[in-house]
Motif scaffolding. Structure first.
Motif, PDB file in Angstrom:
ATOM      1  N   LEU A 165     -20.990  13.399 -13.726  1.00 13.40           N
ATOM      2  CA  LEU A 165     -21.977  12.406 -13.118  1.00 13.40           C
ATOM      3  C   LEU A 165     -21.684  11.731 -13.883  1.00 13.40           C
ATOM      4  O   LEU A 165     -22.762  10.702 -13.222  1.00 13.40           O
ATOM      5  CB  LEU A 165     -23.027  13.630 -12.908  1.00 13.40           C
ATOM      6  CG  LEU A 165     -23.178  14.616 -11.905  1.00 13.40           C
ATOM      7  CD1 LEU A 165     -24.260  15.467 -12.557  1.00 13.40           C
ATOM      8  CD2 LEU A 165     -23.452  14.305 -10.960  1.00 13.40           C
ATOM      9  N   ARG A 174     -23.434  12.325  -5.594  1.00 13.50           N
ATOM     10  CA  ARG A 174     -24.251  13.082  -6.999  1.00 13.50           C
ATOM     11  C   ARG A 174     -25.021  14.597  -6.765  1.00 13.50           C
ATOM     12  O   ARG A 174     -24.855  14.844  -7.478  1.00 13.50           O
ATOM     13  CB  ARG A 174     -25.046  11.909  -7.331  1.00 13.50           C
ATOM     14  CG  ARG A 174     -25.623  12.245  -8.344  1.00 13.50           C
ATOM     15  CD  ARG A 174     -26.422  11.189  -8.785  1.00 13.50           C
ATOM     16  NE  ARG A 174     -25.489   9.480  -9.267  1.00 13.50           N
ATOM     17  CZ  ARG A 174     -25.126   9.614 -10.491  1.00 13.50           C
ATOM     18  NH1 ARG A 174     -25.549  10.595 -11.326  1.00 13.50           N
ATOM     19  NH2 ARG A 174     -24.102   8.578 -10.464  1.00 13.50           N
ATOM     20  N   LYS A 178     -24.106  17.706  -8.038  1.00 14.79           N
ATOM     21  CA  LYS A 178     -24.974  18.165  -9.059  1.00 14.79           C
ATOM     22  C   LYS A 178     -26.091  20.459  -8.250  1.00 14.79           C
ATOM     23  O   LYS A 178     -26.136  20.641  -9.353  1.00 14.79           O
ATOM     24  CB  LYS A 178     -26.845  17.683  -8.015  1.00 14.79           C
ATOM     25  CG  LYS A 178     -26.571  16.170  -9.783  1.00 14.79           C
ATOM     26  CD  LYS A 178     -28.144  16.026 -10.150  1.00 14.79           C
ATOM     27  CE  LYS A 178     -28.616  14.412 -10.944  1.00 14.79           C
ATOM     28  NZ  LYS A 178     -29.603  13.668 -10.774  1.00 14.79           N
ATOM     29  N   ASP A 211     -32.563  12.142 -11.034  1.00  8.50           N
ATOM     30  CA  ASP A 211     -32.358  11.105 -12.401  1.00  8.50           C
ATOM     31  C   ASP A 211     -32.950  10.039 -13.312  1.00  8.50           C
ATOM     32  O   ASP A 211     -33.813  10.356 -13.117  1.00  8.50           O
ATOM     33  CB  ASP A 211     -31.142  10.357 -11.066  1.00  8.50           C
ATOM     34  CG  ASP A 211     -30.495  10.603 -10.128  1.00  8.50           C
ATOM     35  OD1 ASP A 211     -29.901  10.780 -10.983  1.00  8.50           O
ATOM     36  OD2 ASP A 211     -30.030  10.326  -8.736  1.00  8.50           O
TER      37      ASP A 211
END
Length: 211
Positions: A165, A174, A178, A211
């Motif tokens: 990542l 992304r 995840k 994030d």
């Protein structure tokens, strides 16, 4: 002649203390500051010198909680006081069984099986001629080591996903990665539970939308 683990610990405490420029009084003070006043100047002297009782045994051994305290005071991992890799080629991991220090450390930390073919002695079953459960001394090793193996595998995968990542990724990619990370880590969590263990939590930075 190969030293016993008690001898190894005593020698490594002395050597590490000398390397840090600490006196025995200094080390005793650090241990007292950490809440273990029993590790006094006299106790540390007896540990380091290996002074014997009338019966010929060590006057002072190191208890496991004291080992942790001494390691903290000496700023070294506890395992290296017992298995000083790079300093001793072999240690007696069990009495009378010298093995490579690196292999003994790996066994201690659950990374590999016991590094010797030594078969412990036990009462022999007359029917089979085999000593009790020692027919296979390593039988059940994986189950016994499961907590260490699983926790290492879990955090290795966490770091691998974090590596994937890194850098700039499109937002949707992304999130997909995840989600894949969470799926894999949740599968590992189920393995923990199958062994009756409480698994680590999935880190927030690998959770979709975080994030």
């Amino acid at each position: 002649m190969h030293s016993t683990l008690s001898d190894v610990v005593a020698e490594q405490i002395r050597k590490r203390r000398d390397a840090l420029g600490l006196t025995r009084e200094d080390l005793a003070k650090r241990c007292a500051d950490l809440g273990v006043s029993e590790l006094s100047y006299g106790a540390i002297t007896n540990i380091e010198t290996g002074r014997k009782t009338k019966e010929g045994t060590r006057r002072r051994l190191v208890a496991i909680d004291e080992l942790a305290t001494l390691a903290r005071a000496l700023q070294v991992p506890p395992a290296l006081l017992v298995f000083p890799v790079g300093r001793l080629d072999q240690v007696q991991a069990l009495p009378g069984d010298p093995v490579p220090t690196t292999a003994a450390l790996a066994w201690f930390t659950g990374e590999q099986r016991y590094p010797s073919a030594l078969t412990p002695k036990g009462e022999v079953d007359e029917r089979t001629g085999i000593a009790e459960w020692y027919e296979d001394p390593e039988r059940g090793w994986e189950e016994g080591a499961a907590p260490l193996l699983l926790v290492r595998k879990f955090w290795d995968r966490v770091e691998a996903w974090r590596g994937e990542l890194k850098g700039r990724l499109p937002a949707d990619e992304r999130e997909q990665r995840k989600a894949a990370a969470v799926d894999e880590l949740e599968a590992l969590q189920r393995e923990f539970r199958l062994h009756g263990l409480t698994p680590p939590a999935v880190p927030d930075d690998l959770t979709p939308g975080e994030d």
